[in-house]
Design a protein around this motif. Structure first.
Motif, short mmCIF file in Angstrom:
data_model
loop_
_atom_site.label_atom_id
_atom_site.label_comp_id
_atom_site.label_asym_id
_atom_site.label_seq_id
_atom_site.Cartn_x
_atom_site.Cartn_y
_atom_site.Cartn_z
N ARG A 153 -56.53 91.67 89.04
CA ARG A 153 -57.06 90.69 88.10
C ARG A 153 -57.84 89.61 88.86
NH1 ARG A 153 -54.26 90.56 83.00
NH2 ARG A 153 -52.66 92.19 82.89
N PRO A 154 -58.73 88.92 88.16
CA PRO A 154 -59.47 87.83 88.82
C PRO A 154 -58.53 86.70 89.21
CG PRO A 154 -59.90 87.84 86.45
CD PRO A 154 -59.17 89.11 86.75
N GLY A 155 -58.87 86.00 90.27
CA GLY A 155 -58.02 84.93 90.77
C GLY A 155 -57.92 83.76 89.80
N GLN A 156 -56.81 83.06 89.88
CA GLN A 156 -56.57 81.90 89.02
C GLN A 156 -57.10 80.63 89.69
OE1 GLN A 156 -55.09 82.42 85.91
NE2 GLN A 156 -55.35 84.56 86.51
N VAL A 157 -58.40 80.38 89.50
CA VAL A 157 -59.04 79.25 90.16
C VAL A 157 -58.44 77.92 89.71
CG1 VAL A 157 -61.22 78.05 90.53
CG2 VAL A 157 -61.17 80.56 90.43
N TRP A 158 -58.13 77.82 88.42
CA TRP A 158 -57.63 76.56 87.88
C TRP A 158 -56.31 76.15 88.51
CZ3 TRP A 158 -60.65 73.44 85.21
CH2 TRP A 158 -61.76 73.98 84.54
#
Length: 204
Positions: A153-158
């Motif tokens: 999954r895409p990284g959790q930038v927030w």
């Protein structure tokens, strides 16, 4: 032609994901309950004739309880989301056990700096308090990153932006304790921006 069996890697030692979730929920529930004990302890000093004055005198204690309660809930929700993604991916993650152990350690420890800053708010207790939440935020972000890498999954930038905000608040509190706590309100703005960004991405 005989079918060839596919060898599966052995399961890692330690508790399974379900028991890990149960332990996490139990520790979080106990920590959230312990947070209120200092508040209950000073309740015996309440004079109902001057309840407003009593609440004002103990505002640091009440605010630290409220902030810590919300912080634990928010990080528990993020942690639970990461483990849910892991369960959906039906995969094992090396290193998750150690990170989760450290995460639980900080969760269980948080009531202590909460009580300290509630008793006396200054430029020593505030960095200790906010710094503890900074460590918790970093561990939560690391768990999310580890799970996302293994589930594709895409990284959790927030999550890392949240950790950066806690870091900034810790630095501010070294010079102004009240301003450091007040700066935590930036997390509410950050949460609103995150929800808007996620909503826009879902709509798109």
């Amino acid at each position: 032609m005989a079918s060839r069996s596919v060898a599966r890697p052995p399961a890692p030692d330690g508790p399974g994901l379900e028991r890990l979730i149960m332990l996490t929920d139990a520790v979080v529930a106990i920590a959230m309950t312990i947070l209120v004990l200092p508040v209950v302890d000073v309740a015996r000093e309440v004079d109902t004739a001057r309840l407003g004055g009593f609440l004002g005198d103990n505002s640091d204690l009440l605010w630290s309880f409220a902030i810590s309660f919300v912080v634990i809930y928010v990080f528990w929700a993020a942690h639970a989301g990461a483990l849910r993604r892991l369960a959906e991916g039906d995969t094992q993650v090396a290193g998750l056990g150690l990170l989760n152990l450290l995460w639980l350690l900080v969760i269980a420890f948080l009531p202590f700096p909460t009580a300290v800053v509630g008793h006396q708010l200054d430029t020593r207790s505030a960095p200790f308090y906010i710094g503890t939440m900074l460590v918790l935020s970093a561990l939560t972000s690391a768990i999310g990153l580890l799970v996302d890498r293994h589930t594709g999954r895409p990284g959790q930038v927030w999550a890392w932006v949240t950790t950066a905000v806690f870091g900034a608040c810790t630095v501010i509190s070294l010079f102004d304790a009240d301003l450091g706590l007040l700066a935590l309100l930036a997390l509410l703005v950050l949460r609103l921006l995150e929800r808007r960004a996620v909503g826009a991405r879902t709509a798109g």
